[in-house]
Enzyme design. Structure first.
Site, PDB file in Angstrom:
ATOM      1  N   GLY A 112      35.931  42.234  39.830  1.00 33.42           N
ATOM      2  CA  GLY A 112      35.919  43.115  38.655  1.00 33.42           C
ATOM      3  C   GLY A 112      34.489  43.267  38.165  1.00 33.42           C
ATOM      4  O   GLY A 112      33.654  42.382  38.372  1.00 33.42           O
ATOM      5  N   ASN A 121      32.234  40.273  32.156  1.00 32.47           N
ATOM      6  CA  ASN A 121      33.175  40.772  33.171  1.00 32.47           C
ATOM      7  C   ASN A 121      34.349  41.499  32.465  1.00 32.47           C
ATOM      8  O   ASN A 121      34.404  41.538  31.231  1.00 32.47           O
ATOM      9  CB  ASN A 121      33.658  39.582  34.006  1.00 32.47           C
ATOM     10  CG  ASN A 121      34.564  38.681  33.218  1.00 32.47           C
ATOM     11  OD1 ASN A 121      34.468  38.599  31.992  1.00 32.47           O
ATOM     12  ND2 ASN A 121      35.466  38.018  33.883  1.00 32.47           N
ATOM     13  N   CYS A 159      37.504  40.993  31.629  1.00 32.86           N
ATOM     14  CA  CYS A 159      38.354  40.421  30.557  1.00 32.86           C
ATOM     15  C   CYS A 159      37.555  39.676  29.504  1.00 32.86           C
ATOM     16  O   CYS A 159      38.123  39.046  28.590  1.00 32.86           O
ATOM     17  CB  CYS A 159      39.415  39.545  31.205  1.00 32.86           C
ATOM     18  SG  CYS A 159      40.468  40.495  32.326  1.00 32.86           S
ATOM     19  N   GLY A 160      36.226  39.706  29.586  1.00 31.76           N
ATOM     20  CA  GLY A 160      35.385  39.209  28.497  1.00 31.76           C
ATOM     21  C   GLY A 160      35.033  37.740  28.532  1.00 31.76           C
ATOM     22  O   GLY A 160      34.245  37.273  27.721  1.00 31.76           O
ATOM     23  N   GLU A 161      35.633  36.998  29.501  1.00 28.59           N
ATOM     24  CA  GLU A 161      35.420  35.545  29.461  1.00 28.59           C
ATOM     25  C   GLU A 161      34.134  35.105  30.148  1.00 28.59           C
ATOM     26  O   GLU A 161      33.755  33.946  30.075  1.00 28.59           O
ATOM     27  CB  GLU A 161      36.620  34.811  30.083  1.00 28.59           C
ATOM     28  CG  GLU A 161      36.738  34.888  31.599  1.00 28.59           C
ATOM     29  CD  GLU A 161      37.436  36.154  32.096  1.00 28.59           C
ATOM     30  OE1 GLU A 161      37.573  37.101  31.297  1.00 28.59           O
ATOM     31  OE2 GLU A 161      37.830  36.199  33.267  1.00 28.59           O
ATOM     32  N   PRO A 180      41.799  34.542  32.137  1.00 30.34           N
ATOM     33  CA  PRO A 180      43.188  34.880  31.770  1.00 30.34           C
ATOM     34  C   PRO A 180      44.228  34.309  32.746  1.00 30.34           C
ATOM     35  O   PRO A 180      45.370  34.113  32.376  1.00 30.34           O
ATOM     36  CB  PRO A 180      43.214  36.405  31.815  1.00 30.34           C
ATOM     37  CG  PRO A 180      41.948  36.855  32.450  1.00 30.34           C
ATOM     38  CD  PRO A 180      40.966  35.729  32.383  1.00 30.34           C
ATOM     39  N   ILE A 228      47.018  34.019  39.122  1.00 29.22           N
ATOM     40  CA  ILE A 228      47.170  32.651  39.643  1.00 29.22           C
ATOM     41  C   ILE A 228      48.166  31.839  38.819  1.00 29.22           C
ATOM     42  O   ILE A 228      48.773  30.912  39.329  1.00 29.22           O
ATOM     43  CB  ILE A 228      45.819  31.901  39.798  1.00 29.22           C
ATOM     44  CG1 ILE A 228      45.087  31.772  38.485  1.00 29.22           C
ATOM     45  CG2 ILE A 228      44.954  32.547  40.865  1.00 29.22           C
ATOM     46  CD1 ILE A 228      43.909  30.793  38.557  1.00 29.22           C
TER      47      ILE A 228
HETATM   48  N1  UDP Z   1      40.061  40.792  37.836  1.00 29.08           N
HETATM   49  C1  UDP Z   1      39.960  42.033  38.481  1.00 29.08           C
HETATM   50  N2  UDP Z   1      41.091  42.728  38.822  1.00 29.08           N
HETATM   51  C2  UDP Z   1      42.339  42.249  38.560  1.00 29.08           C
HETATM   52  C3  UDP Z   1      42.451  41.004  37.896  1.00 29.08           C
HETATM   53  C4  UDP Z   1      41.287  40.297  37.550  1.00 29.08           C
HETATM   54  O1  UDP Z   1      38.874  42.490  38.742  1.00 29.08           O
HETATM   55  O2  UDP Z   1      43.334  42.926  38.911  1.00 29.08           O
HETATM   56  C5  UDP Z   1      38.827  40.008  37.505  1.00 29.08           C
HETATM   57  C6  UDP Z   1      38.275  40.257  36.130  1.00 29.08           C
HETATM   58  O3  UDP Z   1      36.878  40.063  36.153  1.00 29.08           O
HETATM   59  C7  UDP Z   1      38.912  39.161  35.309  1.00 29.08           C
HETATM   60  C8  UDP Z   1      38.828  38.015  36.287  1.00 29.08           C
HETATM   61  O4  UDP Z   1      39.114  38.633  37.541  1.00 29.08           O
HETATM   62  O5  UDP Z   1      38.195  38.955  34.137  1.00 29.08           O
HETATM   63  C9  UDP Z   1      39.778  36.902  36.061  1.00 29.08           C
HETATM   64  O6  UDP Z   1      41.102  37.390  35.852  1.00 29.08           O
HETATM   65  P1  UDP Z   1      42.375  36.502  36.126  1.00 29.08           P
HETATM   66  O7  UDP Z   1      42.082  35.106  35.687  1.00 29.08           O
HETATM   67  O8  UDP Z   1      43.559  37.181  35.537  1.00 29.08           O
HETATM   68  O9  UDP Z   1      42.453  36.541  37.728  1.00 29.08           O
HETATM   69  P2  UDP Z   1      43.402  35.767  38.769  1.00 29.08           P
HETATM   70  O10 UDP Z   1      42.500  34.806  39.493  1.00 29.08           O
HETATM   71  O11 UDP Z   1      44.542  35.131  38.073  1.00 29.08           O
HETATM   72  O12 UDP Z   1      43.861  36.856  39.695  1.00 29.08           O
END
Ligand code: UDP
Length: 570
Positions: free
Chosen positions: A118, A271, A273-275, A418, A422
């Site tokens: 992202g 990024n 989601c801001g984290e 977020p 996962i």
């Molecule tokens: N993100 C993205 N596309 C998606 C989901 C997440 O690019 O469809 C990126 C984005 O930078 C977000 C980060 O992954 O801030 C973490 O998101 P999350 O923890 O939900 O990802 P997971 O590892 O659970 O897929």
């Protein structure tokens, strides 16, 4: 006990994570996927120690993931040990005030989205709409028009079918186009692949406190072009957020106070989601510990947690090592700071297991305890790696460049993601959010509806004798159990969903975690549909007062579409 994948986890894994043959048939089991990831991440140790026992380390990594104790961010699961090899979730790209720079970043964005990452951008350097364009003697179209171009490209690329492209746009509150930016997502069809946040500065916050004016500055000329009334702009932000959930706000001053490498420049963006605040061209690898699995017999097992933290930092540093970066600049910048982001999921599950309500002082105290432990242990682990493998190259001039911390492998170690996907794979509550629902309705292929409980609720209902066949259906219909008097009061108190928790408790939990987190915290403060603009304003102010780095709100029913919405399990 190893992780038994839920039916939702299997659906998600088959759709987007497991290897497929050229006909689209899945040719990898979830266990094989974890083995692939463990093997390839463990192999990095060979770079530092020719005699390293890679097999033993891979077994350790496999054990952690297969027990569901720690899961890395999605791109690592999808791409480790495969040709693509791009393992990071988060990137920030620069957008300078030139067509060349803007369209270079557009191309890089497409490449990153294709690999599952992202992207975040600050558009603050782009000259405002209707400003001069010297080369053509024309007028400029401004940041929002360029955001629309990135949005269209994202829509087209769709992340190679694995992930939906996600973007963050940040505009400083002193940019001349700020009013247009604040309202740009009031139209729900516009910029659907973007989250937007206003970057608040210290000058703005001071003007807001005094009820006074602040200056807008043209980034091209650096001249002040206008003054605006800070409370009026703040009201506009509140109003749009109340209406559509956007924009969020981020406190740029606070993010830069915590910038571990000020010598490399200011942080302007995060990024999607801001984290994860990052410098231009930086990327970051995330991973999350499943707190629900850190409790045994009603108590938190701190020794287990400590052991998991140490192995997780080792894992994440290895990911930085083996990652195939999509661009030379990204490789250079990422390897200079080696930022990793260890965080948590399953906080709400842990609270239920310990019998602690989410909206309580005890939960806030527990958040402090857990995150301070993660911070401390992850720093120790990074220091040990630094001693053995060398410090991150930008150590000189960083906040760690002092006698008390001679070694540090990673410029940051903690981030609260977020965990949208996962947490589904690990069957955990997402991030630090309250539980999403007590019971879900799932539509199976033939249209039949199945009703399922939150597993801990089902256990309790059976133990305490209030389980009935219709219970799940009724709860799924109702949404909340808070008014269901046939369920014991203590159980209702424990099983409050995001919508049952009042906004100020959302902020207080976020702030407790933020206090010990190097990067930032992904959290949505939920409001009922009936919430007023004043309620939203109070939460924005509370986030500032309690030390948060930013805040995102969502008023129930105010938006049909979110870029990355709370994981829907129905
Ligand atoms: N993100 C993205 N596309 C998606 C989901 C997440 O690019 O469809 C990126 C984005 O930078 C977000 C980060 O992954 O801030 C973490 O998101 P999350 O923890 O939900 O990802 P997971 O590892 O659970 O897929």
């Amino acid at each position: 006990m190893s992780l038994s994948f839920s039916s939702s986890a299997l659906v998600v894994l088959k759709k987007r994570y497991l290897k497929k043959d050229k006909n689209g048939r899945v040719i990898e089991s979830p266990e094989k996927m974890l083995q692939r990831v463990a093997d390839s991440v463990a192999r990095a140790d060979k770079d530092f120690d020719g005699t390293a026992d890679i097999k033993a380390l891979a077994a350790q990594f496999y054990d952690l993931m297969s027990k569901g104790w720690f899961i890395p961010n999605s791109p690592t699961l999808m791409n480790a040990g495969r040709r693509l090899g791009q393992l990071s979730a988060c990137f920030v790209l620069p957008v300078e005030d030139s067509i060349e720079s803007i369209f270079d970043s557009l191309k890089h964005t497409a490449m990153i989205h294709k690999s599952g990452g992202g992207t975040g951008f600050s558009f603050s350097r782009v000259r405002p709409a209707n400003d001069k364009v010297l080369s053509t003697a024309g007028v400029s179209s401004g940041p929002i028009s360029f955001m629309a171009v990135f949005d269209a490209a994202t829509e087209t690329v769709k992340q190679g079918g694995t992930r939906r492209g996600a973007n963050m746009a940040i505009l400083r509150v002193d940019h001349p186009d700020i009013e247009e930016f604040i309202a740009c997502k009031d139209d729900p069809g516009f910029l659907q692949n973007f989250n937007i946040s206003v970057g608040l500065t210290q000058e703005f916050m001071e003007a807001l406190e005094k009820g006074g004016d602040y200056e807008l500055v043209n980034p091209r000329t650096r001249n002040s072009v206008k003054t605006l009334n800070a409370p009026k702009i703040f009201d506009m932000i509140v109003n749009s957020a109340w209406q559509s959930g956007e924009p969020g706000i981020i406190f740029l001053d606070r993010i830069n106070e915590a910038n571990p490498t000020p010598a490399l420049g200011e942080i302007e963006a995060t990024n999607p989601c801001g984290e994860q605040p990052l410098l231009p061209y930086e990327s970051c690898n995330l991973g999350s510990i499943n707190l629900g699995k850190m409790a045994e017999g009603g108590t938190l097992d701190k020794n287990r947690l400590k052991a998991v933290i140490r192995t997780a930092v080792h894992f994440l540093d290895n990911v930085v090592e083996i990652n195939k970066y999509p661009l030379k600049e990204i490789k250079e910048q990422t390897l200079a700071t080696r930022k990793v982001g260890l965080g948590v999921m399953g906080f709400a599950d842990l609270l239920i297991k310990l019998g602690v309500p989410y909206d309580s002082e005890e939960a806030v105290a527990l958040a402090h305890d857990i995150m301070s432990l993660i911070s401390e242990e992850s720093k120790k682990a990074s220091a040990q790696l630094g001693e053995a493998r060398g410090n991150f190259p930008a150590y000189a001039g960083s906040i760690y460049d002092r006698p008390e911390t001679p070694y540090m492998r990673n410029a940051t170690t903690t981030t609260l993601a977020p965990t949208g996907s996962i947490s589904i794979i690990a069957n955990a509550s997402s991030g630090i959010e309250p539980i999403f629902a007590v019971a879900y309705t799932r539509r199976v292929l033939d249209g039949e509806k199945l009703h399922e409980f939150h597993p801990l609720f089902e256990e309790m209902a059976k133990e305490q004798g209030f389980f009935t066949e219709d219970l799940a259906k009724n709860i799924a219909l109702e949404g909340s159990i808070q008014e269901m008097t046939n369920i014991p009061k203590e159980v209702r108190r424990l099983f409050k969903t995001s919508h049952d928790i009042s906004p100020d408790w959302h902020v207080r939990i976020q702030a407790a975690f933020q206090k010990y987190t190097d990067n930032a915290v992904s959290k949505t403060v939920n409001f009922p549909h009936t919430a007023t603009r004043e309620d939203v304003e109070k939460v924005f102010k509370l986030a500032r007062e309690t030390g948060c780095k930013g805040v995102t709100i969502y008023r129930d029913g105010s938006r049909d579409h979110q870029v990355l919405s709370v994981a829907s399990r129905s």
